[in-house]
Design a protein around this motif. Structure first.
Motif, PDB file in Angstrom:
ATOM      1  N   ASP A 158      -8.797 -18.705  11.582  1.00  0.00           N
ATOM      2  CA  ASP A 158      -7.952 -18.059  10.593  1.00  0.00           C
ATOM      3  C   ASP A 158      -6.508 -18.540  10.661  1.00  0.00           C
ATOM      4  O   ASP A 158      -5.803 -18.557   9.654  1.00  0.00           O
ATOM      5  CB  ASP A 158      -7.977 -16.537  10.775  1.00  0.00           C
ATOM      6  CG  ASP A 158      -9.238 -15.919  10.185  1.00  0.00           C
ATOM      7  OD1 ASP A 158     -10.116 -16.692   9.767  1.00  0.00           O
ATOM      8  OD2 ASP A 158      -9.331 -14.691  10.147  1.00  0.00           O
TER       9      ASP A 158
ATOM     10  N   LEU B  23      -5.728 -21.404   8.309  1.00  0.00           N
ATOM     11  CA  LEU B  23      -5.982 -21.272   6.880  1.00  0.00           C
ATOM     12  C   LEU B  23      -4.692 -21.004   6.107  1.00  0.00           C
ATOM     13  O   LEU B  23      -3.750 -20.411   6.638  1.00  0.00           O
ATOM     14  CB  LEU B  23      -6.973 -20.137   6.625  1.00  0.00           C
ATOM     15  CG  LEU B  23      -8.356 -20.271   7.272  1.00  0.00           C
ATOM     16  CD1 LEU B  23      -9.235 -19.104   6.870  1.00  0.00           C
ATOM     17  CD2 LEU B  23      -9.015 -21.591   6.895  1.00  0.00           C
TER      18      LEU B  23
ATOM     19  N   LEU C  82      -5.542 -17.540   1.288  1.00  0.00           N
ATOM     20  CA  LEU C  82      -6.981 -17.793   1.211  1.00  0.00           C
ATOM     21  C   LEU C  82      -7.761 -16.695   1.924  1.00  0.00           C
ATOM     22  O   LEU C  82      -7.471 -16.363   3.077  1.00  0.00           O
ATOM     23  CB  LEU C  82      -7.310 -19.143   1.831  1.00  0.00           C
ATOM     24  CG  LEU C  82      -8.803 -19.512   1.904  1.00  0.00           C
ATOM     25  CD1 LEU C  82      -9.410 -19.602   0.510  1.00  0.00           C
ATOM     26  CD2 LEU C  82      -9.004 -20.800   2.666  1.00  0.00           C
TER      27      LEU C  82
ATOM     28  N   ASP D  92     -14.123 -16.723   2.311  1.00  0.00           N
ATOM     29  CA  ASP D  92     -14.430 -17.926   1.529  1.00  0.00           C
ATOM     30  C   ASP D  92     -14.667 -19.114   2.454  1.00  0.00           C
ATOM     31  O   ASP D  92     -15.583 -19.913   2.237  1.00  0.00           O
ATOM     32  CB  ASP D  92     -13.295 -18.251   0.565  1.00  0.00           C
ATOM     33  CG  ASP D  92     -13.296 -17.368  -0.670  1.00  0.00           C
ATOM     34  OD1 ASP D  92     -14.068 -16.375  -0.684  1.00  0.00           O
ATOM     35  OD2 ASP D  92     -12.536 -17.645  -1.603  1.00  0.00           O
ATOM     36  N   PHE D  93     -13.830 -19.232   3.469  1.00  0.00           N
ATOM     37  CA  PHE D  93     -13.990 -20.341   4.421  1.00  0.00           C
ATOM     38  C   PHE D  93     -15.241 -20.156   5.271  1.00  0.00           C
ATOM     39  O   PHE D  93     -15.978 -21.110   5.516  1.00  0.00           O
ATOM     40  CB  PHE D  93     -12.759 -20.454   5.319  1.00  0.00           C
ATOM     41  CG  PHE D  93     -12.846 -21.566   6.324  1.00  0.00           C
ATOM     42  CD1 PHE D  93     -12.652 -22.881   5.945  1.00  0.00           C
ATOM     43  CD2 PHE D  93     -13.153 -21.301   7.650  1.00  0.00           C
ATOM     44  CE1 PHE D  93     -12.747 -23.918   6.864  1.00  0.00           C
ATOM     45  CE2 PHE D  93     -13.251 -22.324   8.580  1.00  0.00           C
ATOM     46  CZ  PHE D  93     -13.052 -23.636   8.184  1.00  0.00           C
ATOM     47  N   LYS D  94     -15.489 -18.931   5.704  1.00  0.00           N
ATOM     48  CA  LYS D  94     -16.655 -18.672   6.550  1.00  0.00           C
ATOM     49  C   LYS D  94     -17.960 -18.951   5.823  1.00  0.00           C
ATOM     50  O   LYS D  94     -18.974 -19.278   6.434  1.00  0.00           O
ATOM     51  CB  LYS D  94     -16.623 -17.224   7.039  1.00  0.00           C
ATOM     52  CG  LYS D  94     -15.492 -16.939   8.022  1.00  0.00           C
ATOM     53  CD  LYS D  94     -15.444 -15.472   8.407  1.00  0.00           C
ATOM     54  CE  LYS D  94     -14.282 -15.183   9.356  1.00  0.00           C
ATOM     55  NZ  LYS D  94     -14.156 -13.743   9.667  1.00  0.00           N
TER      56      LYS D  94
ATOM     57  N   LEU E 169     -18.634 -21.409   3.888  1.00  0.00           N
ATOM     58  CA  LEU E 169     -18.905 -22.840   3.705  1.00  0.00           C
ATOM     59  C   LEU E 169     -19.997 -23.308   4.655  1.00  0.00           C
ATOM     60  O   LEU E 169     -19.913 -23.075   5.861  1.00  0.00           O
ATOM     61  CB  LEU E 169     -17.641 -23.654   3.946  1.00  0.00           C
ATOM     62  CG  LEU E 169     -16.514 -23.493   2.926  1.00  0.00           C
ATOM     63  CD1 LEU E 169     -15.226 -24.093   3.466  1.00  0.00           C
ATOM     64  CD2 LEU E 169     -16.894 -24.146   1.609  1.00  0.00           C
TER      65      LEU E 169
ATOM     66  N   TYR F  95     -16.586 -29.155  -3.128  1.00  0.00           N
ATOM     67  CA  TYR F  95     -15.856 -27.896  -2.971  1.00  0.00           C
ATOM     68  C   TYR F  95     -14.719 -27.837  -3.987  1.00  0.00           C
ATOM     69  O   TYR F  95     -14.205 -28.863  -4.453  1.00  0.00           O
ATOM     70  CB  TYR F  95     -15.313 -27.751  -1.540  1.00  0.00           C
ATOM     71  CG  TYR F  95     -14.411 -28.872  -1.088  1.00  0.00           C
ATOM     72  CD1 TYR F  95     -13.026 -28.798  -1.227  1.00  0.00           C
ATOM     73  CD2 TYR F  95     -14.955 -30.027  -0.518  1.00  0.00           C
ATOM     74  CE1 TYR F  95     -12.216 -29.834  -0.813  1.00  0.00           C
ATOM     75  CE2 TYR F  95     -14.137 -31.069  -0.096  1.00  0.00           C
ATOM     76  CZ  TYR F  95     -12.767 -30.966  -0.253  1.00  0.00           C
ATOM     77  OH  TYR F  95     -11.958 -31.994   0.145  1.00  0.00           O
TER      78      TYR F  95
ATOM     79  N   LYS G 156     -17.817 -27.572   5.569  1.00  0.00           N
ATOM     80  CA  LYS G 156     -16.917 -26.769   6.401  1.00  0.00           C
ATOM     81  C   LYS G 156     -15.910 -27.647   7.139  1.00  0.00           C
ATOM     82  O   LYS G 156     -14.717 -27.358   7.182  1.00  0.00           O
ATOM     83  CB  LYS G 156     -17.712 -25.916   7.396  1.00  0.00           C
ATOM     84  CG  LYS G 156     -16.836 -24.947   8.202  1.00  0.00           C
ATOM     85  CD  LYS G 156     -17.663 -24.082   9.125  1.00  0.00           C
ATOM     86  CE  LYS G 156     -18.451 -23.026   8.376  1.00  0.00           C
ATOM     87  NZ  LYS G 156     -17.539 -21.968   7.811  1.00  0.00           N
TER      88      LYS G 156
ATOM     89  N   VAL H 156     -13.269 -29.231   4.560  1.00  0.00           N
ATOM     90  CA  VAL H 156     -12.296 -28.253   4.068  1.00  0.00           C
ATOM     91  C   VAL H 156     -11.307 -27.890   5.171  1.00  0.00           C
ATOM     92  O   VAL H 156     -10.098 -27.796   4.937  1.00  0.00           O
ATOM     93  CB  VAL H 156     -13.005 -27.002   3.528  1.00  0.00           C
ATOM     94  CG1 VAL H 156     -12.006 -25.883   3.251  1.00  0.00           C
ATOM     95  CG2 VAL H 156     -13.771 -27.333   2.250  1.00  0.00           C
ATOM     96  N   ALA H 157     -11.799 -27.706   6.391  1.00  0.00           N
ATOM     97  CA  ALA H 157     -10.913 -27.374   7.515  1.00  0.00           C
ATOM     98  C   ALA H 157      -9.872 -28.466   7.739  1.00  0.00           C
ATOM     99  O   ALA H 157      -8.737 -28.175   8.135  1.00  0.00           O
ATOM    100  CB  ALA H 157     -11.734 -27.153   8.780  1.00  0.00           C
TER     101      ALA H 157
ATOM    102  N   ILE I 189     -12.091 -20.482  -2.488  1.00  0.00           N
ATOM    103  CA  ILE I 189     -12.878 -21.712  -2.386  1.00  0.00           C
ATOM    104  C   ILE I 189     -14.290 -21.406  -2.876  1.00  0.00           C
ATOM    105  O   ILE I 189     -14.893 -20.412  -2.470  1.00  0.00           O
ATOM    106  CB  ILE I 189     -12.975 -22.227  -0.938  1.00  0.00           C
ATOM    107  CG1 ILE I 189     -11.592 -22.452  -0.333  1.00  0.00           C
ATOM    108  CG2 ILE I 189     -13.765 -23.524  -0.879  1.00  0.00           C
ATOM    109  CD1 ILE I 189     -11.639 -22.813   1.137  1.00  0.00           C
TER     110      ILE I 189
END
Length: 482
Positions: free
Chosen positions: A186, A189, A193, A197-199, A201, A208, A227, A230-231, A253
């Motif tokens: 987190d 991020l 955001l 949404d990230f989790k 992926l 994306y 994932k 995006v990270a 996302i």
């Protein structure tokens, strides 16, 4: 309540001349030291930014050139700033903004400083979810936290410190401890955001979409691992103005899983062409510049011409270089005995084939000439291959298909193993139609050069087809048999 021992926090707020650390400077800084229970120290100072303060910044903060004229430059207070921050958790509301300025200006003065960061925007979202806005002013209003001297470093830092103390009291689930773990995702991020949404992926190939607060797509990307890719957007210390604005605009996302990297690349291209997102720039440069055109003049003759491409103009074939188009047209003229006076070779003042030709015979019959032009164009199109690429699907029960029609990307999609396929036309008609471009064909051609046995060239779309079993390995070659 925070269970971490012997940790102190430096709660920071700054005012600046602009929105990014590379082109702007700090005009004021305030640091409040918190030991996890109470405030134990505080310090603030105006800073002479050694550059003009814009009128819009003065209107927001009240800080103008006159106010900072006698203030110390950052080099004069760099040691004090470093001493107060060194070894402490760096806390701020939208932490990456303040951190990027301070780290950049400390580096300019020769100080090598990094710190673990804690964002009170993210911490507030975890401990007190559900508010419409998490800006400092609106959040303090919602939580009845007093805030004075708004948009000045001292006032905002003091309000952030009170907010931080309150969050520590409300933190019964250990949210702070989780966020301070070294690998806590987190913390990397963007502030707006939603973590869920990230989790969400997956670690699969796909496309994306980054969206702003209004749901508009601002960036489209492709990934072999969604994932991980995006990270990577959120890591590193990049103070570029464009990146800082980009991160602030990311609110949501979404994604679409693809079976292979090729499918992801093609989908990315089509989505960028359709949505034209503000922060996508690289793929916009890959369009060809020239084309081979056919048109009918007022005299009734069909002409072939090589020229620059324009939007919404249909052409027979596209080229990266004008020279390539000239060579194709010249070969057609020779092979099909086309009259050179109806062939225009790019930007040259005199048609390429007519140089040195003193004799100018009568024009050919219109019908005969036009028939030869049509024959030449048909021949050129027939030389462009039609083929289909078959690869693994998103699940073991399906396969992916990419269809190329006469040298142009035509369609793609997925069909499950239970689909009845009587002919190649069944495959073609079952796939989703997409507009293609030159860059997409470059991607496809590079792929088939690497995996030629995944390709079947289609001469008769009515032939029956038998598809072999595919393994789960996308790199293993497969073959369509007739």
């Amino acid at each position: 309540m925070n269970k971490l021992k012997n940790i102190t926090y430096a709660i920071v707020d700054i005012e600046t001349t602009g929105g990014n650390a590379r082109g702007s400077r700090m005009t004021e800084i305030a640091i409040v030291i918190h030991d996890g229970e109470k405030i134990i120290d505080r310090w603030e100072s105006l800073i002479n930014p050694e550059q003009h303060i814009p009128l819009a910044i003065f209107a927001l903060t009240g800080i103008d050139n006159e106010l900072v004229a006698d203030a110390p430059v950052f080099g004069d207070i760099a040691q004090k700033v470093f001493d107060m921050l060194d070894g402490r958790i760096f806390v701020a509301h939208n932490v990456n903004f303040d951190y990027s300025f301070i780290r950049h200006q400390l580096e300019e003065q020769g100080y090598k400083w990094t710190a673990r960061k804690l964002c009170t925007v993210r911490l507030s979202r975890k401990i007190r979810p559900g508010f419409r806005s998490y800006s400092l002013g609106k959040l303090c209003d919602s939580l009845a936290i007093p805030i004075s001297n708004r948009h000045r470093a001292g006032g905002d830092a003091e309000a952030t410190a009170i907010l931080f103390s309150s969050l520590l009291q409300w933190d019964t689930e250990g949210a702070l401890d989780d966020m301070l773990k070294k690998a806590a995702p987190d913390q990397r991020l963007p502030p707006n955001l939603a973590p869920e949404d990230f989790k969400a992926l997956p670690q699969h190939p796909g496309v994306y979409y980054f969206m702003n607060q209004y749901g508009k797509v601002i960036y489209v990307g492709k990934a072999i691992n969604l994932k991980k890719r995006v990270a990577s957007h959120f890591t590193g210390h990049n103070i570029n103005k464009q990146r800082q604005h980009f991160l602030k605009e990311i609110y949501h996302i979404t994604f679409e899983v693809c079976a292979t990297e090729l499918m992801a690349l093609l989908l990315e291209c089509t989505e960028i062409k359709k949505l034209w997102p503000a922060y996508n720039r690289a793929l916009k440069r890959f369009e060809p510049k020239f084309g081979l055109f056919k048109y009918e003049a007022q005299n009734g003759y069909l002409y072939l011409a090589v020229g620059k491409l324009k939007k919404h103009c249909q052409c027979i074939q596209v080229f990266n270089m004008e020279y390539d188009g000239v060579q194709v047209l010249r070969q057609l003229m020779v092979n099909f005995e086309l009259d050179h006076r109806m062939c225009t070779f790019g930007a040259t003042e005199i048609p390429y084939a007519s140089r040195g030709c003193a004799d100018q015979p009568e024009l050919p019959e219109v019908e005969k000439h036009n028939a030869q032009v049509e024959l030449a164009v048909d021949h050129l199109l027939e030389q462009q291959p039609t083929f289909v690429i078959v690869d693994k699907g998103r699940t073991p029960e399906e396969r992916s298909y990419v269809w190329v029609e006469q040298g142009n990307f035509y369609a793609m999609g997925y069909l499950d193993e239970y689909t009845q396929l009587e002919s190649m036309e069944d495959i073609r008609s079952s796939l989703q139609r997409y507009p293609g471009n030159h860059y997409m064909m470059q991607l496809i051609n590079a792929y088939i050069a690497k995996y030629p046995r995944k390709v079947t060239y289609v001469n008769d779309c009515q032939k029956a087809v038998v598809l072999p079993e595919l393994t789960g390995d996308s790199d293993e070659e497969s073959l369509i048999l007739f």
